[in-house]
Design a protein around this motif. Structure first.
Motif, PDB file in Angstrom:
ATOM      1  N   GLU A   1     -41.038  38.146 -54.291  1.00 28.71           N
ATOM      2  CA  GLU A   1     -41.833  39.066 -54.517  1.00 28.71           C
ATOM      3  C   GLU A   1     -42.833  39.139 -54.327  1.00 28.71           C
ATOM      4  N   TYR A   2     -43.759  38.086 -54.675  1.00 25.94           N
ATOM      5  CA  TYR A   2     -45.268  37.957 -54.892  1.00 25.94           C
ATOM      6  C   TYR A   2     -45.228  37.621 -52.834  1.00 25.94           C
ATOM      7  N   ALA A   3     -44.815  37.137 -52.139  1.00 32.11           N
ATOM      8  CA  ALA A   3     -44.847  36.504 -50.778  1.00 32.11           C
ATOM      9  C   ALA A   3     -44.372  37.503 -50.221  1.00 32.11           C
ATOM     10  N   ARG A   4     -43.786  38.614 -50.349  1.00 28.53           N
ATOM     11  CA  ARG A   4     -43.427  40.117 -49.486  1.00 28.53           C
ATOM     12  C   ARG A   4     -44.607  39.776 -49.239  1.00 28.53           C
ATOM     13  N   ASP A   5     -45.328  40.515 -49.615  1.00 26.75           N
ATOM     14  CA  ASP A   5     -46.743  41.285 -48.400  1.00 26.75           C
ATOM     15  C   ASP A   5     -47.207  40.080 -47.653  1.00 26.75           C
ATOM     16  N   PHE A   6     -46.760  39.537 -47.572  1.00 22.68           N
ATOM     17  CA  PHE A   6     -47.879  38.092 -46.661  1.00 22.68           C
ATOM     18  C   PHE A   6     -46.785  37.063 -45.719  1.00 22.68           C
ATOM     19  N   GLY A   7     -45.854  38.055 -45.475  1.00 24.69           N
ATOM     20  CA  GLY A   7     -45.163  36.716 -44.013  1.00 24.69           C
ATOM     21  C   GLY A   7     -45.261  35.590 -44.463  1.00 24.69           C
ATOM     22  N   VAL A   8     -44.790  35.591 -45.252  1.00 22.03           N
ATOM     23  CA  VAL A   8     -44.649  33.690 -46.070  1.00 22.03           C
ATOM     24  C   VAL A   8     -43.003  33.636 -45.628  1.00 22.03           C
ATOM     25  N   SER A   9     -42.976  32.507 -44.994  1.00 21.28           N
ATOM     26  CA  SER A   9     -41.846  32.287 -44.503  1.00 21.28           C
ATOM     27  C   SER A   9     -40.433  31.578 -45.319  1.00 21.28           C
ATOM     28  N   LEU A  10     -39.778  31.236 -46.181  1.00 25.68           N
ATOM     29  CA  LEU A  10     -39.674  31.601 -47.559  1.00 25.68           C
ATOM     30  C   LEU A  10     -37.817  30.900 -47.199  1.00 25.68           C
ATOM     31  N   ARG A  11     -37.485  29.532 -46.853  1.00 25.17           N
ATOM     32  CA  ARG A  11     -36.042  29.611 -47.275  1.00 25.17           C
ATOM     33  C   ARG A  11     -35.706  28.756 -48.768  1.00 25.17           C
ATOM     34  N   VAL A  12     -34.941  28.505 -49.066  1.00 25.82           N
ATOM     35  CA  VAL A  12     -33.825  28.517 -50.134  1.00 25.82           C
ATOM     36  C   VAL A  12     -33.144  26.791 -49.957  1.00 25.82           C
ATOM     37  N   VAL A  13     -33.151  26.157 -50.369  1.00 29.35           N
ATOM     38  CA  VAL A  13     -32.574  24.264 -50.577  1.00 29.35           C
ATOM     39  C   VAL A  13     -32.236  24.295 -52.138  1.00 29.35           C
ATOM     40  N   GLY A  14     -30.691  24.283 -51.964  1.00 27.83           N
ATOM     41  CA  GLY A  14     -29.989  24.260 -52.986  1.00 27.83           C
ATOM     42  C   GLY A  14     -29.755  23.037 -53.201  1.00 27.83           C
ATOM     43  N   ASN A  15     -29.939  22.535 -54.327  1.00 28.40           N
ATOM     44  CA  ASN A  15     -29.728  21.066 -55.076  1.00 28.40           C
ATOM     45  C   ASN A  15     -28.804  21.358 -55.972  1.00 28.40           C
ATOM     46  N   LYS A  16     -28.658  20.081 -55.738  1.00 26.74           N
ATOM     47  CA  LYS A  16     -27.136  19.367 -57.019  1.00 26.74           C
ATOM     48  C   LYS A  16     -26.492  20.202 -56.722  1.00 26.74           C
ATOM     49  N   VAL A  17     -26.246  20.519 -55.976  1.00 23.30           N
ATOM     50  CA  VAL A  17     -24.619  21.500 -55.288  1.00 23.30           C
ATOM     51  C   VAL A  17     -23.236  20.783 -55.659  1.00 23.30           C
ATOM     52  N   ARG A  18     -23.112  20.537 -56.427  1.00 22.45           N
ATOM     53  CA  ARG A  18     -21.978  19.996 -56.792  1.00 22.45           C
ATOM     54  C   ARG A  18     -20.098  20.083 -56.397  1.00 22.45           C
ATOM     55  N   ASP A  19     -20.030  21.793 -56.386  1.00 22.48           N
ATOM     56  CA  ASP A  19     -18.431  22.204 -55.473  1.00 22.48           C
ATOM     57  C   ASP A  19     -18.722  23.804 -55.017  1.00 22.48           C
ATOM     58  N   GLU A  20     -17.983  24.251 -54.623  1.00 18.59           N
ATOM     59  CA  GLU A  20     -17.930  25.337 -53.815  1.00 18.59           C
ATOM     60  C   GLU A  20     -17.784  26.437 -55.051  1.00 18.59           C
ATOM     61  N   ASP A  21     -18.344  26.522 -55.587  1.00 19.38           N
ATOM     62  CA  ASP A  21     -18.483  27.530 -57.023  1.00 19.38           C
ATOM     63  C   ASP A  21     -20.235  27.350 -57.143  1.00 19.38           C
ATOM     64  N   ASP A  22     -20.688  26.121 -56.969  1.00 15.06           N
ATOM     65  CA  ASP A  22     -22.412  25.990 -57.296  1.00 15.06           C
ATOM     66  C   ASP A  22     -22.661  27.052 -55.889  1.00 15.06           C
ATOM     67  N   LEU A  23     -22.151  26.332 -54.460  1.00 15.75           N
ATOM     68  CA  LEU A  23     -22.397  26.820 -53.587  1.00 15.75           C
ATOM     69  C   LEU A  23     -22.228  28.698 -53.474  1.00 15.75           C
ATOM     70  N   GLU A  24     -21.069  29.139 -53.684  1.00 18.77           N
ATOM     71  CA  GLU A  24     -20.936  30.486 -53.217  1.00 18.77           C
ATOM     72  C   GLU A  24     -22.193  30.864 -54.696  1.00 18.77           C
ATOM     73  N   PHE A  25     -22.490  30.388 -56.318  1.00 16.72           N
ATOM     74  CA  PHE A  25     -23.179  30.555 -56.342  1.00 16.72           C
ATOM     75  C   PHE A  25     -25.135  31.213 -56.264  1.00 16.72           C
ATOM     76  N   LEU A  26     -25.236  30.503 -55.276  1.00 16.09           N
ATOM     77  CA  LEU A  26     -26.563  30.335 -54.560  1.00 16.09           C
ATOM     78  C   LEU A  26     -26.520  31.316 -53.488  1.00 16.09           C
ATOM     79  N   ARG A  27     -25.622  30.861 -52.620  1.00 17.14           N
ATOM     80  CA  ARG A  27     -25.682  33.057 -51.778  1.00 17.14           C
ATOM     81  C   ARG A  27     -25.025  33.845 -51.906  1.00 17.14           C
ATOM     82  N   ALA A  28     -24.996  34.257 -53.337  1.00 15.32           N
ATOM     83  CA  ALA A  28     -24.722  35.626 -53.932  1.00 15.32           C
ATOM     84  C   ALA A  28     -26.006  35.297 -54.525  1.00 15.32           C
TER      85      ALA A  28
END
Length: 328
Positions: free
Chosen positions: A200-227
């Motif tokens: 939200e804060y970076a929206r108007d400033f063209g900040v390149s933002l990507r998420v690194v999911g950490n401590k991901v143990r299984d497919e359920d964790d992965l699907e949570f982050l994707r959602a």
């Protein structure tokens, strides 16, 4: 290129930034690592012992030297005392390069030997007892912002900053100084809450933002982050025996890091490289000036007794041409 690691406290951003720094060093690329977190742990994550970490020079304590060097003979800046954390460079200012030697690096950076290369490590310095009740941590991080404002970095040169936890970096224009911001998020509601704030804060400033999911143990964790974060999810990192051994002080050579985690680190590098090649130097300079004028009006003019808006050189755009001119 300039890269930030951000995230909720305890998300693992310091660990991941240290792994990324090791990965870059392994390629032979010039790397400047900066610990800008209020909790200073990057040195330890890179393998330094307590004594070596305690001996690292604090950037905040060397701010007068940093200002005096960067000011150069810029006629718009009357003295180092009138420089604040957002002061932009102009004609006559001294600029920094990642791979060079200069008085700022001599005073503030120390070499750290890793398995397959050496990086320069800089630290803002810890929040000390003398600061309690009288100082804000952003006064220390200001040294980082000032250096990044005067840094001309090229392709295959890296500055990696381990930022303070949460969204504190939005207290200044520091969050706009990076080609890529990697937000480390655990697969929990709290883990993605900082992502929503940053987005939200970076929206108007063209900040390149990507998420690194950490401590991901299984497919359920992965699907949570994707959602929760959608297409901003770049890679995920799971359990690492190598990291666990490293945190116990018994790490093997970095080449033994798990293959899946090494692949994730390489994807981070590719994403950062791609973002650098899309850098707009004019916008980068314009944002720098924008936050300087805001800070000048809010508190800088009153603190320094000067009109800090006059420090802005309207014809100056930070970039490779200016660095080449300085070298000449």
């Amino acid at each position: 290129m300039k890269i930030a690691f951000v995230g909720k406290g305890g998300s693992g951003k310091t660990t991941l930034s240290s792994l990324f720094i090791r990965h870059l060093a392994e390629t032979g690329a010039p790397v400047v690592a900066v610990d800008a977190d209020i909790n200073q742990h990057l040195g330890a994550a890179l393998g330094l012992d307590e004594e070596a970490c305690a001996a690292l020079p604090a950037m905040g304590a060397r701010l007068p030297l940093i200002k005096d060097y960067l000011r150069g003979d810029n006629p718009r800046i009357a003295s180092a005392e009138t420089m604040i954390k957002t002061t932009p460079p102009g004609t006559g200012s001294r600029l920094l390069r990642v791979a060079e030697d200069n008085p700022v690096f001599d005073a503030c950076a120390r070499p750290v030997r890793l398995d397959d290369g050496t990086v320069r490590l800089m630290v803002t310095g810890p929040f000390t007892e003398a600061d309690l009740g009288v100082a804000c941590y952003h006064s220390k991080v200001g040294a980082v912002e000032l250096c990044l404002n005067h840094l001309v970095d090229g392709p295959d040169e890296y500055v990696v900053v381990d930022m303070t936890a949460g969204s504190d970096s939005f207290a200044s224009g520091l969050f706009t100084r990076f080609d890529m911001t990697f937000l480390v998020a655990e697969p929990t509601r709290k883990g993605v809450s900082v992502y929503r704030q940053y987005k939200e804060y970076a929206r108007d400033f063209g900040v390149s933002l990507r998420v690194v999911g950490n401590k991901v143990r299984d497919e359920d964790d992965l699907e949570f982050l994707r959602a929760e974060v959608g297409d901003d999810l770049l890679v995920t990192v799971g359990h690492s025996d190598w990291v666990r051994s490293m945190e116990k002080g018994r790490a093997s050579r970095f080449e033994h890091l798990e293959a899946g985690n090494r692949t994730s680190l390489e994807r981070l590098r590719i994403a950062a490289d791609d973002s650098y090649h899309r850098r707009d130097w004019e916008r980068y300079t314009r944002q720098m000036v924008h936050f300087h004028l805001k800070n000048a009006e809010s508190w800088g003019n009153a603190k320094t007794g000067a009109d800090l808006a006059a420090q802005v050189d309207p014809g100056f755009v930070l970039g490779e041409r200016e660095a080449a001119g300085q070298a000449a």
